[in-house]
Design a protein around this motif. Structure first.
Motif, PDB file in Angstrom:
ATOM      1  N   ILE A 102      -6.518  21.336   9.503  1.00  0.00           N
ATOM      2  CA  ILE A 102      -6.969  20.122  10.359  1.00  0.00           C
ATOM      3  C   ILE A 102      -6.324  19.037  10.252  1.00  0.00           C
ATOM      4  CG2 ILE A 102      -8.514  19.217   8.650  1.00  0.00           C
ATOM      5  CD1 ILE A 102     -10.677  18.685  10.967  1.00  0.00           C
ATOM      6  N   LYS A 103      -5.999  18.442  11.329  1.00  0.00           N
ATOM      7  CA  LYS A 103      -5.135  17.328  11.472  1.00  0.00           C
ATOM      8  C   LYS A 103      -5.829  16.217  10.928  1.00  0.00           C
ATOM      9  CE  LYS A 103      -2.528  18.211  15.810  1.00  0.00           C
ATOM     10  NZ  LYS A 103      -2.247  17.818  17.259  1.00  0.00           N
ATOM     11  N   LYS A 104      -4.991  15.397  10.285  1.00  0.00           N
ATOM     12  CA  LYS A 104      -5.519  14.228   9.583  1.00  0.00           C
ATOM     13  C   LYS A 104      -6.376  13.534  10.302  1.00  0.00           C
ATOM     14  CE  LYS A 104      -3.426   9.796   7.240  1.00  0.00           C
ATOM     15  NZ  LYS A 104      -2.163   9.466   6.956  1.00  0.00           N
ATOM     16  N   SER A 105      -5.771  13.012  11.361  1.00  0.00           N
ATOM     17  CA  SER A 105      -6.525  12.137  12.309  1.00  0.00           C
ATOM     18  C   SER A 105      -7.909  12.693  13.027  1.00  0.00           C
ATOM     19  CB  SER A 105      -5.698  11.982  13.801  1.00  0.00           C
ATOM     20  OG  SER A 105      -5.104  12.956  14.373  1.00  0.00           O
ATOM     21  N   HIS A 106      -8.029  14.050  13.153  1.00  0.00           N
ATOM     22  CA  HIS A 106      -9.175  14.506  13.453  1.00  0.00           C
ATOM     23  C   HIS A 106     -10.218  14.591  12.540  1.00  0.00           C
ATOM     24  CE1 HIS A 106      -7.327  17.325  16.684  1.00  0.00           C
ATOM     25  NE2 HIS A 106      -7.359  16.095  17.098  1.00  0.00           N
ATOM     26  N   LEU A 107      -9.632  14.781  11.226  1.00  0.00           N
ATOM     27  CA  LEU A 107     -10.556  14.625   9.889  1.00  0.00           C
ATOM     28  C   LEU A 107     -11.300  13.451   9.733  1.00  0.00           C
ATOM     29  CD1 LEU A 107     -11.992  15.940   7.705  1.00  0.00           C
ATOM     30  CD2 LEU A 107      -9.998  15.531   6.147  1.00  0.00           C
ATOM     31  N   LEU A 108     -10.390  12.280   9.744  1.00  0.00           N
ATOM     32  CA  LEU A 108     -10.688  11.109   9.524  1.00  0.00           C
ATOM     33  C   LEU A 108     -11.651  10.256  10.564  1.00  0.00           C
ATOM     34  CD1 LEU A 108      -7.231   9.347   8.165  1.00  0.00           C
ATOM     35  CD2 LEU A 108      -9.215  10.033   6.979  1.00  0.00           C
ATOM     36  N   GLU A 109     -11.421  10.846  11.897  1.00  0.00           N
ATOM     37  CA  GLU A 109     -12.238  10.446  12.948  1.00  0.00           C
ATOM     38  C   GLU A 109     -13.771  10.981  12.869  1.00  0.00           C
ATOM     39  OE1 GLU A 109     -13.726   8.318  16.331  1.00  0.00           O
ATOM     40  OE2 GLU A 109     -11.513   8.419  15.421  1.00  0.00           O
ATOM     41  N   ASN A 110     -13.809  12.118  12.326  1.00  0.00           N
ATOM     42  CA  ASN A 110     -15.025  12.878  11.928  1.00  0.00           C
ATOM     43  C   ASN A 110     -15.890  12.160  10.861  1.00  0.00           C
ATOM     44  OD1 ASN A 110     -16.813  15.085  10.588  1.00  0.00           O
ATOM     45  ND2 ASN A 110     -16.626  15.807  12.466  1.00  0.00           N
ATOM     46  N   LEU A 111     -15.159  11.968   9.867  1.00  0.00           N
ATOM     47  CA  LEU A 111     -15.778  11.113   8.630  1.00  0.00           C
ATOM     48  C   LEU A 111     -16.336   9.977   8.830  1.00  0.00           C
ATOM     49  CD1 LEU A 111     -12.884  12.119   5.832  1.00  0.00           C
ATOM     50  CD2 LEU A 111     -15.141  13.188   6.429  1.00  0.00           C
ATOM     51  N   LYS A 112     -15.872   9.091  10.021  1.00  0.00           N
ATOM     52  CA  LYS A 112     -16.566   7.906  10.478  1.00  0.00           C
ATOM     53  C   LYS A 112     -18.417   7.860  10.470  1.00  0.00           C
ATOM     54  CE  LYS A 112     -12.703   5.987  12.585  1.00  0.00           C
ATOM     55  NZ  LYS A 112     -11.993   5.392  13.991  1.00  0.00           N
ATOM     56  N   GLU A 113     -18.674   9.036  11.021  1.00  0.00           N
ATOM     57  CA  GLU A 113     -20.061   9.584  11.362  1.00  0.00           C
ATOM     58  C   GLU A 113     -20.445  10.489  10.771  1.00  0.00           C
ATOM     59  OE1 GLU A 113     -20.127   9.809  15.610  1.00  0.00           O
ATOM     60  OE2 GLU A 113     -20.087   7.530  15.974  1.00  0.00           O
ATOM     61  N   ASN A 114     -19.917  10.834   9.598  1.00  0.00           N
ATOM     62  CA  ASN A 114     -20.235  12.025   8.865  1.00  0.00           C
ATOM     63  C   ASN A 114     -20.222  11.821   7.275  1.00  0.00           C
ATOM     64  OD1 ASN A 114     -20.771  14.743   8.030  1.00  0.00           O
ATOM     65  ND2 ASN A 114     -19.394  15.628   9.447  1.00  0.00           N
ATOM     66  N   PRO A 115     -21.559  11.001   6.815  1.00  0.00           N
ATOM     67  CA  PRO A 115     -21.256  10.735   5.282  1.00  0.00           C
ATOM     68  C   PRO A 115     -21.652  11.837   4.516  1.00  0.00           C
ATOM     69  CG  PRO A 115     -23.453   9.983   6.491  1.00  0.00           C
ATOM     70  CD  PRO A 115     -22.608  10.499   7.540  1.00  0.00           C
ATOM     71  N   SER A 116     -22.220  12.713   5.023  1.00  0.00           N
ATOM     72  CA  SER A 116     -22.439  13.908   4.074  1.00  0.00           C
ATOM     73  C   SER A 116     -21.171  14.446   3.605  1.00  0.00           C
ATOM     74  CB  SER A 116     -23.302  14.997   4.470  1.00  0.00           C
ATOM     75  OG  SER A 116     -24.734  14.274   4.746  1.00  0.00           O
ATOM     76  N   LEU A 117     -20.293  14.762   4.626  1.00  0.00           N
ATOM     77  CA  LEU A 117     -19.052  15.409   4.471  1.00  0.00           C
ATOM     78  C   LEU A 117     -18.128  14.480   3.531  1.00  0.00           C
ATOM     79  CD1 LEU A 117     -17.039  17.741   5.150  1.00  0.00           C
ATOM     80  CD2 LEU A 117     -16.314  16.846   6.907  1.00  0.00           C
ATOM     81  N   LEU A 118     -18.093  13.149   3.907  1.00  0.00           N
ATOM     82  CA  LEU A 118     -17.342  12.140   3.340  1.00  0.00           C
ATOM     83  C   LEU A 118     -17.733  12.218   1.566  1.00  0.00           C
ATOM     84  CD1 LEU A 118     -15.358   9.895   2.961  1.00  0.00           C
ATOM     85  CD2 LEU A 118     -16.946   8.364   3.758  1.00  0.00           C
ATOM     86  N   LYS A 119     -18.918  12.177   1.404  1.00  0.00           N
ATOM     87  CA  LYS A 119     -19.264  12.283   0.004  1.00  0.00           C
ATOM     88  C   LYS A 119     -18.809  13.497  -0.625  1.00  0.00           C
ATOM     89  CE  LYS A 119     -23.669  12.201  -2.661  1.00  0.00           C
ATOM     90  NZ  LYS A 119     -25.164  12.401  -2.860  1.00  0.00           N
ATOM     91  N   HIS A 120     -18.955  14.560   0.015  1.00  0.00           N
ATOM     92  CA  HIS A 120     -18.285  15.760  -0.582  1.00  0.00           C
ATOM     93  C   HIS A 120     -17.037  15.769  -0.900  1.00  0.00           C
ATOM     94  CE1 HIS A 120     -17.685  20.158  -1.397  1.00  0.00           C
ATOM     95  NE2 HIS A 120     -16.740  20.196  -0.329  1.00  0.00           N
TER      96      HIS A 120
END
Length: 225
Positions: A103-121
């Motif tokens: 997955i592109k770095k930019s796509h992952l970082l954009e998703n993490l902004k509103e995805n606290p569960s994934l960021l925590k993992h």
């Protein structure tokens, strides 16, 4: 195409984002010996290992290859995007035919902004890798080579999730060169110790696989002074 490891990763995400996040991943197939990326390449992607075994290494100034660790199904790499890493500090190559998800770095970082569960993992995953790196450093620093080798073999067996039934097998074609890189010793010294371990019935080779025959004896080497 298998996606078991990708699905397990997506389960850590907020449910409303899972499908769109899945669409951002693309499969990458690697044949044995092929590089996923090289040390110094622009760090633009994050990866999840779906199948196979990957080697994480770097070339030292004198030309020796230092093996940091191996990546097994479910492991991640490229997580430096979480702390704005610009270039990969190591190379990753396939030890056997493998598949990863990219997955592109930019796509992952954009998703993490509103995805606290994934960021925590992801933070948990990075923390585990850091803890393992500390454990390896403690294991190989100032210890006898026999203990260092035992430590590395035991940790690799645990990291690979290998069943103790019928021997614990390393199907990554682990060589004396690999072990010497992992513990910071010479191939000649590793060869001598490995030969002794085989003579004592602690380990064996079956084809190209390394097999732990007696974990208890190996633990004795690890616990030796």
């Amino acid at each position: 195409m298998k996606d078991e490891m990708l699905s397990m990763f997506l389960e850590k995400s907020e449910s409303i984002y899972r499908e769109s996040l899945r669409q951002s991943f693309s499969p990458v197939k690697l044949v044995k010996g092929e590089y996923l990326f090289f040390e110094g390449d622009k760090a633009t992607n994050f990866y999840i290992v779906e199948s196979g075994v990957l080697e994480v290494n770097a070339v030292q100034s004198e030309g020796r290859v230092y093996v940091f660790h191996f990546l097994f199904p479910g492991d991640i790499t490229g997580e430096g995007c979480l702390y704005d890493q610009d270039r990969y500090p190591f190379s990753v190559t396939a030890r056997k035919d493998s598949q990863v998800w990219r997955i592109k770095k930019s796509h992952l970082l954009e998703n993490l902004k509103e995805n606290p569960s994934l960021l925590k993992h992801l933070l948990w995953s990075v923390g585990c890798k850091l803890e393992n790196a500390y454990a390896k450093a403690r294991c190989i620093t100032g210890e006898r080579v026999e203990k260092r080798i035992a430590c590395v073999l035991l940790r690799l067996a645990d990291e690979a999730g290998i069943s103790p039934l019928c021997g614990e097998r390393f199907d990554s074609n682990l060589t004396n060169r690999d072990i010497s890189g992992l513990i910071g010793s010479t191939e000649e010294t590793v060869s001598r110790v490995m030969s002794n371990l085989k003579k004592e019935g602690v380990i064996a080779t079956k084809g190209k696989e390394l097999v732990i025959l007696d974990r208890e004896k190996l633990m004795l080497f690890f616990g030796s002074a």
